[in-house]
Design a protein around this motif. Structure first.
Motif: not given
Length: 141
Positions: A26, A97, A89, A65, A87, A95, A127
């Motif tokens: 990410v 939601e 993660r 993000y 989202k 991820s 997730s």
């Protein structure tokens, strides 16, 4: 297939998995500038659960993000009204939601927590974290 072929195949599978996980890392984008006085206020609190306590979670919307939170951290954001898909993660994680339709000047409170459907080491396709909306009065910062 010989034993060496199985070892080679296992090694290739492991390398492929690691490459996929690393590619899924990410990155954070700059927060969007909010100039509208009708923006919704979104407070997000990260729980202090032991599972997952060694990693930050990343939260955003509109396929980006913007923030990261460690356990027991919180943040308050201004978000333009409208339909948003939030989202969450961690690095190398799927991820999860939460869709919300934000109205002008609405106050929304979310908790970032370990996803109870994920059993560490057993369920790799769920997730590790989730966002859940809760009444702002129940959120103790």
């Amino acid at each position: 297939m010989t034993r060496n072929n199985y070892r080679l195949l296992s090694l290739l599978l492991l390398m492929s998995t690691l490459t996929g996980l690393l590619a899924g890392c990410v990155s954070k984008s700059a927060m969007p500038v909010i100039t509208d006085d009708k923006a919704a206020t979104v407070t997000i609190y990260r729980s202090d659960e032991l599972q997952g306590s060694l990693t930050d979670v990343y939260i955003g919307w509109d396929d980006e993000y913007f923030i990261s939170l460690a356990p027991q951290q919180h943040t308050q954001l201004l978000v333009n009204p409208g339909f948003k898909t939030f989202k969450i993660r961690a690095h190398a994680d799927w991820s999860n939601e939460l869709a919300l339709d934000l109205t002008p000047q609405q106050e929304v409170c979310l908790i970032a927590e370990v996803n109870p459907q994920n059993v560490v080491g057993l369920n790799w396709v769920v997730s590790g974290y989730r966002l859940r909306q809760l009444p702002c009065e129940s959120l103790t910062l």
